[in-house]
Design a protein around this motif. Sequence first.
Motif, PDB file in Angstrom:
ATOM      1  N   ALA A 118      -6.002  17.477  16.396  1.00  0.00           N
ATOM      2  CA  ALA A 118      -4.991  18.494  16.705  1.00  0.00           C
ATOM      3  C   ALA A 118      -5.559  19.905  16.613  1.00  0.00           C
ATOM      4  N   GLU A 119      -6.688  20.085  15.915  1.00  0.00           N
ATOM      5  CA  GLU A 119      -7.343  21.384  15.800  1.00  0.00           C
ATOM      6  C   GLU A 119      -8.417  21.566  16.870  1.00  0.00           C
ATOM      7  N   ASN A 120      -8.332  20.764  17.952  1.00  0.00           N
ATOM      8  CA  ASN A 120      -9.260  20.836  19.093  1.00  0.00           C
ATOM      9  C   ASN A 120     -10.695  20.522  18.686  1.00  0.00           C
ATOM     10  N   LYS A 121     -10.833  19.655  17.699  1.00  0.00           N
ATOM     11  CA  LYS A 121     -12.154  19.165  17.303  1.00  0.00           C
ATOM     12  C   LYS A 121     -12.293  17.722  17.781  1.00  0.00           C
ATOM     13  N   LYS A 122     -13.448  17.410  18.333  1.00  0.00           N
ATOM     14  CA  LYS A 122     -13.665  16.076  18.874  1.00  0.00           C
ATOM     15  C   LYS A 122     -13.817  15.061  17.749  1.00  0.00           C
ATOM     16  N   VAL A 123     -13.079  13.963  17.849  1.00  0.00           N
ATOM     17  CA  VAL A 123     -13.104  12.899  16.842  1.00  0.00           C
ATOM     18  C   VAL A 123     -13.335  11.578  17.564  1.00  0.00           C
ATOM     19  N   LEU A 124     -14.169  10.722  16.977  1.00  0.00           N
ATOM     20  CA  LEU A 124     -14.493   9.425  17.570  1.00  0.00           C
ATOM     21  C   LEU A 124     -14.089   8.315  16.608  1.00  0.00           C
ATOM     22  N   VAL A 163     -23.928   6.856  21.725  1.00  0.00           N
ATOM     23  CA  VAL A 163     -22.657   7.546  21.959  1.00  0.00           C
ATOM     24  C   VAL A 163     -22.497   8.724  20.998  1.00  0.00           C
ATOM     25  N   LEU A 164     -22.856   8.537  19.731  1.00  0.00           N
ATOM     26  CA  LEU A 164     -22.735   9.617  18.756  1.00  0.00           C
ATOM     27  C   LEU A 164     -23.655  10.784  19.102  1.00  0.00           C
ATOM     28  N   LYS A 165     -24.866  10.488  19.540  1.00  0.00           N
ATOM     29  CA  LYS A 165     -25.800  11.556  19.902  1.00  0.00           C
ATOM     30  C   LYS A 165     -25.329  12.302  21.147  1.00  0.00           C
ATOM     31  N   ARG A 166     -24.650  11.602  22.042  1.00  0.00           N
ATOM     32  CA  ARG A 166     -24.193  12.236  23.277  1.00  0.00           C
ATOM     33  C   ARG A 166     -22.907  13.041  23.060  1.00  0.00           C
ATOM     34  N   GLU A 167     -21.955  12.484  22.313  1.00  0.00           N
ATOM     35  CA  GLU A 167     -20.662  13.149  22.142  1.00  0.00           C
ATOM     36  C   GLU A 167     -20.674  14.192  21.036  1.00  0.00           C
ATOM     37  N   LYS A 168     -21.437  13.948  19.966  1.00  0.00           N
ATOM     38  CA  LYS A 168     -21.523  14.847  18.809  1.00  0.00           C
ATOM     39  C   LYS A 168     -20.148  15.261  18.299  1.00  0.00           C
ATOM     40  N   PRO A 169     -19.351  14.310  17.819  1.00  0.00           N
ATOM     41  CA  PRO A 169     -18.006  14.648  17.321  1.00  0.00           C
ATOM     42  C   PRO A 169     -18.072  15.332  15.966  1.00  0.00           C
ATOM     43  N   ALA A 170     -16.958  15.936  15.569  1.00  0.00           N
ATOM     44  CA  ALA A 170     -16.887  16.564  14.246  1.00  0.00           C
ATOM     45  C   ALA A 170     -16.718  15.511  13.153  1.00  0.00           C
ATOM     46  N   ALA A 171     -16.029  14.427  13.479  1.00  0.00           N
ATOM     47  CA  ALA A 171     -15.817  13.347  12.519  1.00  0.00           C
ATOM     48  C   ALA A 171     -15.798  12.022  13.263  1.00  0.00           C
ATOM     49  N   THR A 172     -16.213  10.961  12.554  1.00  0.00           N
ATOM     50  CA  THR A 172     -16.273   9.626  13.142  1.00  0.00           C
ATOM     51  C   THR A 172     -15.777   8.616  12.124  1.00  0.00           C
ATOM     52  N   VAL A 173     -15.049   7.624  12.597  1.00  0.00           N
ATOM     53  CA  VAL A 173     -14.571   6.529  11.765  1.00  0.00           C
ATOM     54  C   VAL A 173     -15.183   5.234  12.276  1.00  0.00           C
TER      55      VAL A 173
END
Length: 457
Positions: A118-124, A163-173
């Motif tokens: 919701a804070e416009n941060k990418k999450v995977l 996928v993590l190296k390509r997307e570089k999210p702020a947080a991942t579960v």
Amino acid sequence: MAKGKNTVFFCRKCGYESPKWMGQCPACREWNTFEEEPLTAGAGAGFRPGASSSGRVLKPVSLSGVEMSRQQRLTSGIGELDRVLGGGMIPGSLVLVGGDPGIGKSTLLLQVCRHVAAENKKVLYISGEESLQQIRIRAERIGDFSDSLLLLCDTNLDDIAEVLKREKPAATVIDSVQTMYSEAVSSAPGSVSQVRQATNLFLQLAKTLNITIFLVGHVTKEGVVAGPRVLEHMVDTVLYFEGDRYAAYRILRSVKNRFGSTNEIGVFEMRKDGLAEVPNPSEYMLNGKPEGASGSVVACSMEGTRPILVEIQALVCKTGFGLPRRTAAGADLNRVNLLMAVLEKRASISLSSCDAYINIAGGIRMNEPAIDLGIVLAVVSSYKDIPIHDRTICFGEVGLSGEVRAVSMPAQRVQEAGKLGFERCILPKVCVTEHLKCEGIEIVGVSNVREAIACMG
């Protein structure tokens, strides 16, 4: 190990490696914990003095020469979780979340993803147990989600790393680490070798990409995370979900935290739209306390910086057998037996022919010595069938000589009692100072269990 043998043995408790099977692990001293696993590539490689495996020249630096960067914690949007984490999520940290099946691990982390997205941060959110449709069904029950939340259903570690190296999210579960597998390891997913490989890979990705990674871990019937104990040593933070799955509330407890206190707990209530925070656990725990009943007293325990008021119940009655029965729910049974022995010796209360049942109402478990005085007063109240005043609270550690010893942060405990309308507080006499004042509460200091029993009425 026989020549040409392609397997080694791992201890599933601590990860100790051995070329042959052993009945007892020499590292953790557990019995029958060795499992045979295929020998992975690179295992057993010898150490070459004077050279590194990568060919790089390693140069140590002094402590003062380390450059400090002020890392900004990311808020999870859930105050109780941020409290347990030490103030928020640290970028580049690896967090392990364990708990019984169905207790709410995936639901909590999906709510974290919702707040961060919701804070416009990418999450995977990567799931190895559910399909995309199943995740969406659970997400619709929680609420609306931003498009910043990305879903992936895969269990291959190499593909996930790309996928993590390509997307570089702020947080991942990662839900869950036991389902992940690497093709370089020939054993089955969930085995000791696979779990170690997966945790090591996610640790490297978290540090190099500077992202927060949450690992969901299954637990065994003993209540610990399945897999080698080295899994807990590798991660930065270990969180456990506790509580009866049939009860409405859940407790999130930190048992390891490199970036904060390990004494904090978070209290949640399970609702139809997910987990809701319980901002005042004391009021929640005392809901439904009987009035004018003997064997019931309110005690105060500190969980980190938070005082929590709990109701301690005791039922003492004559035994019908030669050996009295003692049980405890929510408290240490050995500690209860010790306190009853102190009462018999120091307060001349004959309990050797009585059954005793101790319960901390609400199903919560407390181990702080400050609840000793509450257990003592509850036992005496039930034995003598004398009710303790409903607006009385107590706390203090009881020693073997019957003395009531000091506990930490008495002012915070008294202030919490004042907020909930208590009128009398029985506490160690050494804690009573001129600064310990709270409007509307009578402070009663006691130095031993005899004085505490005399103040019980």
